[in-house]
Design an enzyme around this catalytic site. Structure first.
Site, PDB file in Angstrom:
ATOM      1  CG  PHE A 119       0.633  -5.875 -39.215  1.00 23.54           C
ATOM      2  CD1 PHE A 119       0.099  -5.795 -37.941  1.00 23.54           C
ATOM      3  CD2 PHE A 119       1.151  -7.102 -39.624  1.00 23.54           C
ATOM      4  CE1 PHE A 119       0.077  -6.892 -37.089  1.00 23.54           C
ATOM      5  CE2 PHE A 119       1.139  -8.198 -38.784  1.00 23.54           C
ATOM      6  CZ  PHE A 119       0.606  -8.092 -37.510  1.00 23.54           C
ATOM      7  CE  LYS A 120       3.506  -8.847 -36.580  1.00 16.09           C
ATOM      8  NZ  LYS A 120       4.533  -9.833 -36.371  1.00 16.09           N
TER       9      LYS A 120
END
Length: 475
Positions: A119-120
């Site tokens: 998700f980064k």
């Protein structure tokens, strides 16, 4: 829009200034002077937008020192189906962060369709484009010093690789990440990427980054910047997918939703907190930790008790093996009525490794207004949840998302959709998937065999001065 420090002793700054600076000079974290308020009219208009257009509308509220046309171009360049192409479960790549329906009222939101399967990437890809734009405009360069517990490092390096005027020095805990995570970072051969494996834990690496950032003279001389979630731009970018998730899970803006968020450093759920403060109809923010439950303990008891390295567990959801949550200071600033003197006093304790207790203060009575509940998950919980999701829903979860689902199921509200934010793809944690399911997770073809590639990394003791010397020799 101007930005102030949570500790109150830094002049208000513009977005581009704090983008490059990371920590405030007083050791605090930057936040907007006030949160933009989103009314029903804007919510109705935004419901129809593409992800990139939604991102522009939200980010334009926070970024007022980049011309609108330029910001729109940067956002459109970032949020494309080509960049976020690793969709699964039948998800629509054009939605960038599609929902996977598990059952009526229960979803996961795919946030790990980007290049590093975490998700980064949702914020880091934007950060790379913003850094390049601002540095070019100012004819400046920057040396990014960061720390990662697993996914931030690779996301930052993939976002910054080959960018001119940028060098990345990324600290990670030696041997504490999955083989896939290590390979993603250490196999990069780009000349502007430097990996440092610290013989300690993530918190040791994070402490080094903070110590260097707090050395104002060194920071200025060597143009040190940050991409960790202490960088406000990352939090701002993450606000977008809360709005997107809300729109995808509801039919009208009269409805509410709940979000369950695996939480280590508090950056991801901090974005949800800010979305709620902006007016997004969030009924509940469910914070999920692993065995390192410093955040769960706070939301249950009012006591924030940072752990030592010896007290920090090494777990099968390693990106959450964190016992001092950097972004938590931002939330506490809001909880205590945005009083920087209170935050400064509290973090004087935290910075010495001491606990603080808000349970008997007036601030604790305000906590329900922020909609937080919490819970924690263990290794056996992760294994059981991965098996449960595969058996019941035919959906394979990574270890962190399993923590989120386990706690989400404990905190569902009647007739309120629950969205579990996905942290990463299962391919990043093959060892635990094999343990849980006896099978290999599917890996995108472009990342097959990554562990066998040559790796570039230097192993160092957790020594601030040694890291400084290493950086100076290479800038």
């Amino acid at each position: 829009m101007r930005y102030i420090s949570t500790r109150g002793h830094a002049a208000p700054q513009s977005f581009c200034d704090i983008l490059l600076g990371g920590l405030a000079p007083d050791g605090g974290l930057y936040l907007p002077e006030s949160y933009p308020q989103i009314g029903r009219q804007e919510l109705d208009a935004w419901r129809k937008l593409s992800y990139a257009d939604l991102a522009y509308e939200i980010l334009a509220k926070f970024i007022t020192d980049i011309p609108a046309a330029d910001l729109k171009t940067l956002v459109a360049k970032t949020y494309t189906a080509q960049v976020y192409c690793h969709t699964r479960n039948g998800g629509d790549a054009a939605q960038i962060t599609p929902l996977t329906k598990l059952e009526d009222g229960l979803y996961t939101q795919e946030l790990s369709n980007g290049p590093t399967l975490a998700f980064k990437d949702m914020a880091m890809q934007l950060l790379g484009n913003l850094f390049e734009y601002v540095l070019d405009k100012r004819n400046e360069s920057i040396n990014i010093l960061g720390a990662t517990s697993g996914d931030t490092g690779s996301a930052a390096e993939y976002a910054m690789r080959g960018k001119h005027n940028v060098k990345v020095f990324m600290l990670s805990p030696d041997g504490k990440m999955s083989a896939f995570q290590r390979a993603q970072m250490y196999s990069l051969q780009d000349a502007n990427i430097f990996n440092i494996a610290v013989t300690g834990l993530f918190d040791d690496a994070q402490d080094i980054v903070k110590a260097v950032s707090n050395d104002a003279a060194f920071k200025a001389k060597y143009k040190i910047g940050a991409v960790n979630s202490i960088n406000w731009a990352r939090v701002a970018a993450q606000i977008v997918y809360y709005f997107q998730g809300y729109f995808l899970a509801t039919k009208s803006n009269d409805e509410q939703v709940a979000f369950a968020v695996p939480s280590g450093n508090f950056g991801n759920i901090c974005a949800g907190h800010i979305a709620h403060q902006m007016g997004l109809p969030i009924a509940r923010l469910v914070l999920a930790t692993n065995e390192n439950d410093v955040l769960d303990e706070f939301f249950r008891t009012g006591v924030y008790r940072p752990r030592t390295a010896a007290q920090t567990s090494i777990t099968s959801s390693p990106s959450m093996d964190i016992s001092k949550a950097s972004n938590f200071e931002r939330f506490v600033f809001d909880l205590v009525g945005r009083d920087p003197a209170v935050v400064k006093e509290l973090w004087a304790k935290v910075d010495k490794g001491e606990a603080f207790d808000l349970s008997s203060t007036v601030y604790w009575k305000n906590l329900p207004n922020f909609k937080f509940v919490s819970g924690k998950s263990s290794h056996i919980d992760r294994i059981n949840t991965i098996r449960f999701a595969q058996g019941r829903y035919n959906v394979m979860l990574d270890t962190h998302t399993a923590d989120g689902l386990k706690v989400a199921l404990e905190h569902r509200l009647p007739n309120i959709p629950m969205i579990v934010l996905e942290t990463a793809q299962p391919a990043k944690f093959e060892e635990t998937i094999r343990e849980a399911l006896g099978t290999e997770p599917v890996r995108p073809a472009d990342l097959a065999g990554i562990e066998s590639l040559p790796q570039r990394v230097v192993v160092m003791a957790p020594d601030v001065e040694a890291v400084k010397r290493y950086l100076v020799e290479r800038v």
